[in-house]
Design a protein around this motif. Structure first.
Motif, PDB file in Angstrom:
ATOM      1  N   GLY A 130       0.807  -1.218   0.000  1.00 18.92           N
ATOM      2  CA  GLY A 130       0.000   0.000   0.000  1.00 18.92           C
ATOM      3  C   GLY A 130       0.831   1.254   0.000  1.00 18.92           C
ATOM      4  O   GLY A 130       1.972   1.275  -0.468  1.00 18.92           O
ATOM      5  N   GLN A 131       0.257   2.286   0.597  1.00 13.82           N
ATOM      6  CA  GLN A 131       0.874   3.609   0.543  1.00 13.82           C
ATOM      7  C   GLN A 131       2.044   3.791   1.497  1.00 13.82           C
ATOM      8  O   GLN A 131       2.833   4.719   1.336  1.00 13.82           O
ATOM      9  N   GLY A 132       2.206   2.924   2.490  1.00 12.24           N
ATOM     10  CA  GLY A 132       3.288   3.074   3.453  1.00 12.24           C
ATOM     11  C   GLY A 132       3.077   4.286   4.347  1.00 12.24           C
ATOM     12  O   GLY A 132       2.163   5.083   4.139  1.00 12.24           O
ATOM     13  N   PHE A 133       3.919   4.415   5.374  1.00 11.22           N
ATOM     14  CA  PHE A 133       3.807   5.525   6.315  1.00 11.22           C
ATOM     15  C   PHE A 133       5.095   5.632   7.115  1.00 11.22           C
ATOM     16  O   PHE A 133       5.944   4.748   7.069  1.00 11.22           O
ATOM     17  N   ASP A 134       5.233   6.707   7.845  1.00 13.28           N
ATOM     18  CA  ASP A 134       6.386   6.906   8.726  1.00 13.28           C
ATOM     19  C   ASP A 134       5.958   6.531  10.145  1.00 13.28           C
ATOM     20  O   ASP A 134       5.199   7.279  10.779  1.00 13.28           O
ATOM     21  N   PRO A 135       6.401   5.383  10.686  1.00 11.99           N
ATOM     22  CA  PRO A 135       5.977   4.972  12.027  1.00 11.99           C
ATOM     23  C   PRO A 135       6.281   6.011  13.099  1.00 11.99           C
ATOM     24  O   PRO A 135       5.536   6.145  14.066  1.00 11.99           O
ATOM     25  N   ALA A 136       7.348   6.791  12.943  1.00 12.93           N
ATOM     26  CA  ALA A 136       7.707   7.817  13.927  1.00 12.93           C
ATOM     27  C   ALA A 136       6.730   8.988  13.907  1.00 12.93           C
ATOM     28  O   ALA A 136       6.644   9.742  14.877  1.00 12.93           O
ATOM     29  N   ALA A 137       5.975   9.127  12.819  1.00 15.63           N
ATOM     30  CA  ALA A 137       5.048  10.255  12.686  1.00 15.63           C
ATOM     31  C   ALA A 137       3.624   9.914  13.148  1.00 15.63           C
ATOM     32  O   ALA A 137       2.736  10.757  13.065  1.00 15.63           O
ATOM     33  N   VAL A 138       3.419   8.695  13.669  1.00  9.60           N
ATOM     34  CA  VAL A 138       2.084   8.304  14.132  1.00  9.60           C
ATOM     35  C   VAL A 138       1.763   9.099  15.391  1.00  9.60           C
ATOM     36  O   VAL A 138       2.549   9.112  16.342  1.00  9.60           O
ATOM     37  N   PRO A 139       0.614   9.793  15.421  1.00 13.80           N
ATOM     38  CA  PRO A 139       0.260  10.591  16.598  1.00 13.80           C
ATOM     39  C   PRO A 139       0.200   9.740  17.881  1.00 13.80           C
ATOM     40  O   PRO A 139      -0.141   8.560  17.839  1.00 13.80           O
ATOM     41  N   ALA A 140       0.548  10.357  18.983  1.00 13.17           N
ATOM     42  CA  ALA A 140       0.622   9.659  20.270  1.00 13.17           C
ATOM     43  C   ALA A 140      -0.723   9.066  20.701  1.00 13.17           C
ATOM     44  O   ALA A 140      -0.758   8.073  21.422  1.00 13.17           O
ATOM     45  N   ASP A 141      -1.834   9.662  20.244  1.00  8.67           N
ATOM     46  CA  ASP A 141      -3.150   9.148  20.641  1.00  8.67           C
ATOM     47  C   ASP A 141      -3.561   7.907  19.849  1.00  8.67           C
ATOM     48  O   ASP A 141      -4.550   7.270  20.163  1.00  8.67           O
ATOM     49  N   ARG A 142      -2.794   7.525  18.846  1.00 11.32           N
ATOM     50  CA  ARG A 142      -3.061   6.317  18.060  1.00 11.32           C
ATOM     51  C   ARG A 142      -2.272   5.180  18.685  1.00 11.32           C
ATOM     52  O   ARG A 142      -1.062   5.137  18.597  1.00 11.32           O
ATOM     53  N   LYS A 143      -2.944   4.275  19.360  1.00 10.88           N
ATOM     54  CA  LYS A 143      -2.269   3.254  20.163  1.00 10.88           C
ATOM     55  C   LYS A 143      -2.168   1.885  19.484  1.00 10.88           C
ATOM     56  O   LYS A 143      -1.638   0.954  20.064  1.00 10.88           O
TER      57      LYS A 143
END
Length: 188
Positions: A130-143
């Motif tokens: 898929g589109q991929g993402f930056d794991p370090a950029a995941v907001p803190a409220d997303r657990k």
């Protein structure tokens, strides 16, 4: 046997007829019914029977439930099999969360789950293109990744690694040590 066929296959065929105008739903129904029928015919497992669930059966259950709930194809392959203990149940729970994240956020048409049972550990990979993402950029409220995948694995002595490249996809690698035991041949 006639009652079982009526309760599952014939009812699914009737649903498919009613959903003929929704090809995606027809595909989901057909895939789910195929898996259920194969499990019943070749594994001797009645629909809904979770007694004596093994790792391979747990992976197939994740496949079935995620496809049914989210409408994205999940391809599952297992090499070997073993009985479940609390650590491997935690591994399956983390795998379910990783699979749900992939179908919800990746944009991929298919998510792959691959599990291998070895005497010393079980490895499980959830991959998408898929589109991929930056794991370090995941907001803190997303657990999801932090708690439901990584922390769950660490609490049981396992590990979770996320590799993702924008535009190419994501792979979640889960590893759980296991008590030495014989690997059973896989049925999947």
């Amino acid at each position: 046997m006639a009652a079982r066929v009526h309760d599952s296959v014939l009812q699914t065929l009737a649903l498919i007829q009613r959903r003929a105008d929704d090809p995606q739903r027809v595909i989901q129904l057909a895939r789910a019914q195929e898996r259920e029928l194969r499990s019943w015919l070749f594994d001797g497992r009645a629909p809904g029977d979770q007694a004596g669930l093994t790792l391979a059966a747990g992976v197939r259950l994740i496949q079935q439930e995620v496809e049914a709930q989210h409408g994205v194809a999940v391809e599952a392959v297992t090499v070997g099999d073993c009985e479940l203990d609390d650590n491997l149940r935690a591994l399956l729970a983390a795998a379910r969360e990783a699979t749900i994240n992939a179908v919800k956020w990746s944009g991929a048409d298919v998510v792959s789950v691959f599990a291998e049972v070895e005497p010393a550990e079980v490895s499980l990979f959830v991959r998408d293109r898929g589109q991929g993402f930056d794991p370090a950029a995941v907001p803190a409220d997303r657990k999801g990744l932090a708690e439901s995948v990584h922390a769950r694995m660490v609490r049981r002595g396992g590990s979770a690694t996320v590799r993702s490249v924008r535009g190419e996809g994501t792979e979640v690698s889960l590893r759980m040590p296991r008590a030495a035991g014989e690997r059973q041949p896989s049925r999947a």
